[in-house]
Design a protein around this motif. Structure first.
Motif, PDB file in Angstrom:
ATOM      1  N   THR A  49      -3.085  -5.480   1.140  1.00  0.00           N
ATOM      2  CA  THR A  49      -2.672  -6.357   2.241  1.00  0.00           C
ATOM      3  C   THR A  49      -3.857  -6.712   3.134  1.00  0.00           C
ATOM      4  O   THR A  49      -3.852  -7.743   3.792  1.00  0.00           O
ATOM      5  CB  THR A  49      -1.632  -5.598   3.100  1.00  0.00           C
ATOM      6  N   LYS A  50      -4.841  -5.833   3.175  1.00  0.00           N
ATOM      7  CA  LYS A  50      -5.911  -5.927   4.165  1.00  0.00           C
ATOM      8  C   LYS A  50      -7.060  -6.794   3.640  1.00  0.00           C
ATOM      9  O   LYS A  50      -6.869  -7.955   3.404  1.00  0.00           O
ATOM     10  CB  LYS A  50      -6.349  -4.515   4.553  1.00  0.00           C
ATOM     11  N   ASP A  84      -7.817   7.145   0.030  1.00  0.00           N
ATOM     12  CA  ASP A  84      -7.394   5.819   0.472  1.00  0.00           C
ATOM     13  C   ASP A  84      -8.658   5.039   0.841  1.00  0.00           C
ATOM     14  O   ASP A  84      -9.343   5.372   1.809  1.00  0.00           O
ATOM     15  CB  ASP A  84      -6.444   5.957   1.661  1.00  0.00           C
ATOM     16  N   GLY A 135       0.837  -1.197   0.000  1.00  0.00           N
ATOM     17  CA  GLY A 135       0.000   0.000   0.000  1.00  0.00           C
ATOM     18  C   GLY A 135       0.871   1.246   0.000  1.00  0.00           C
ATOM     19  O   GLY A 135       0.612   2.198  -0.757  1.00  0.00           O
ATOM     20  N   MET A 136       1.923   1.249   0.815  1.00  0.00           N
ATOM     21  CA  MET A 136       2.823   2.405   0.838  1.00  0.00           C
ATOM     22  C   MET A 136       3.517   2.562  -0.515  1.00  0.00           C
ATOM     23  O   MET A 136       3.823   3.680  -0.932  1.00  0.00           O
ATOM     24  CB  MET A 136       3.863   2.272   1.966  1.00  0.00           C
ATOM     25  N   TYR A 173      -3.406   6.797   8.258  1.00  0.00           N
ATOM     26  CA  TYR A 173      -2.549   5.652   8.528  1.00  0.00           C
ATOM     27  C   TYR A 173      -1.166   6.197   8.931  1.00  0.00           C
ATOM     28  O   TYR A 173      -0.662   7.149   8.312  1.00  0.00           O
ATOM     29  CB  TYR A 173      -2.465   4.812   7.254  1.00  0.00           C
ATOM     30  N   SER A 227      -4.310  -0.331   0.344  1.00  0.00           N
ATOM     31  CA  SER A 227      -3.461  -1.406   0.813  1.00  0.00           C
ATOM     32  C   SER A 227      -4.228  -2.688   0.542  1.00  0.00           C
ATOM     33  O   SER A 227      -5.244  -2.959   1.187  1.00  0.00           O
ATOM     34  CB  SER A 227      -3.181  -1.270   2.309  1.00  0.00           C
TER      35      SER A 227
END
Ligand code: PLP
Length: 411
Positions: A209-210, A185, A88-89, A113, A207
């Motif tokens: 990832t989530k 976001d 995400g970053m 975040y 992100s």
């Protein structure tokens, strides 16, 4: 909800952009691990570099695996194009490095975040980019402050960790009058619950990832928007500035996660509604912030721009900072961990953990109280989640002036 080609979200999450027929019938897409791509001739290679054909060149510039994922993500976010990244970053930084230059201003919401805040507040500043943090829940704050210098407005909604919303359409109405992009976001909602681009945002970042990955086994991200913006971010921010390229293996895991996003998300939301209702009536809890509660301050806005209230809840305890941490420590099944959107219920204490680099003053200024707890409601049985919260409240707070609240767990 229908996508551009009139298929529903659930169908697109499973099928968009992939034809088994074109891959010898393989139901699951092949994983391309190649770092480089061979040309028939120098001329063909030269044309690829000039963008005159769509031959793959080198995996930092894209791969067939990445392209399939991007087409599917673009479809789900109702975007013209998407760009997948290694985190995400990676998406946030590649996009922002591509959009601003020294002398420009970025206006960002107060609640972000932690690493996004750090990148904006500490990372960009030495490069001559001005960053102003405002409470964007009130669009009037943006209208008062925006100037021709402002090139980017950045916000999460709901925001991490305190669940404040911003009105995407209202912010877009303001940025539209300037040469300024609005970037949202959308990690907390996922494209299943909210589509910032259809509400007027120029770019959306995630992100993955989530919830998109959903199983806590990968790190990934993406940005979506117009094709020219994605081309620019790919060939500058990603290729030259960050190099945060997603691997074919993570593409495969992410495509697998996305196939069940809608099913998982419905259950996350169902469980979160029950956890929020439990927390709201607990005498150990001072405030519960969940867009699905009638008492949620921005409930009308939530109903307008989110399809469902999501799986994240923030709440403030009737307790000090140390007692709040002790409550988290007393949980038995629920895991004390950062990240969110996994099958497991995850809880954390932002003042001690994700936002612990903030001073006491910064915590207050960024609306993070020392007794704030963030919970990512998982997919376990709802009774087991509530039983664990209940035993932790009792073990920490009974004998501190509170008595048993006589709560019965739902059947
Ligand atoms: C996790 C997260 C990020 C950063 O994503 P990574 O995949 O960890 O790099 C950005 N924004 C929000 C809201 C997040 O939850």
């Amino acid at each position: 909800m229908k996508n551009t080609d009139q298929r529903h979200f659930a169908t697109q999450a499973i099928h968009a952009g992939y034809q088994p027929r074109a891959h010898q019938g393989a139901l699951t897409p092949p994983i391309y691990t190649s770092s480089t791509y061979a040309f028939d001739s120098v001329r063909q290679g030269g044309e690829a570099f000039q963008g005159e054909n769509d031959h793959f060149i080198y995996a930092r510039l894209g791969s067939p695996s990445q392209q399939l994922l991007e087409n599917r993500l673009a479809e789900l976010e109702q975007a013209e194009a998407a760009l997948a990244t290694a985190s995400g970053m990676g998406a946030i930084t590649a996009a922002i490095w591509s959009l601003v230059k020294p002398g420009d201003e970025i206006i960002a919401d107060l609640s972000l975040y932690g690493c996004t805040f750090s990148f904006l507040a500490h990372g960009l500043k030495p490069f001559g980019i001005e960053v102003t943090f405002l409470n964007l829940s009130d669009p009037a704050n943006l209208a008062r402050h925006i100037t021709n210098k402002t090139k980017l407005v950045y916000s999460e909604t709901p925001s991490n960790p305190n669940m404040r919303l911003v009105d995407i359409a209202a912010l877009a109405d303001i940025t539209r009058a300037y040469d300024c992009k609005l970037m949202i976001d959308n990690t907390y909602c996922t494209p299943y619950l909210q589509n910032p681009l259809t509400l007027g945002a120029d770019l959306v970042v995630h992100s993955a990832t989530k919830y998109l990955g959903g199983h806590g086994d990968l790190i990934a991200g993406f940005v979506a928007g117009t094709k020219p913006d994605m081309d620019h971010i790919r060939m500058f921010g990603l290729k030259d500035m960050t190099g945060a390229v997603i691997s074919g293996f993570d593409v495969a895991l992410l495509l697998r996660g996305i196939k069940t996003l809608h099913v998982r998300m419905d259950r996350h939301v169902e469980n979160a509604h029950q956890v929020a209702a439990y927390l709201e009536q607990s005498k150990y809890v001072k405030n519960t912030f969940y867009p699905g509660l009638q008492t949620f301050a921005q409930r009308q806005l939530a109903d307008r721009q989110m399809r469902q209230a999501g799986g994240m809840i923030a709440f403030e305890l009737n307790a000090d900072r140390a007692q709040s941490a002790a409550f988290v420590d007393a949980l038995q099944m629920i895991l004390c961990a950062v990240s969110l959107g996994d099958a497991e219920t995850l809880i954390q204490h932002p003042a001690s953990m994700t936002h612990s680099t903030y001073s006491e003053e910064e915590l207050l200024a960024h609306l993070i109280s020392p007794n704030l707890i963030r919970i990512s409601v998982g997919l376990e049985h709802i009774d087991d989640i509530i039983t664990d919260l209940d035993q932790a409240f009792e073990s920490v707070f009974s004998g501190t002036g509170f008595s048993n609240n006589g709560l019965s767990i739902s059947a």
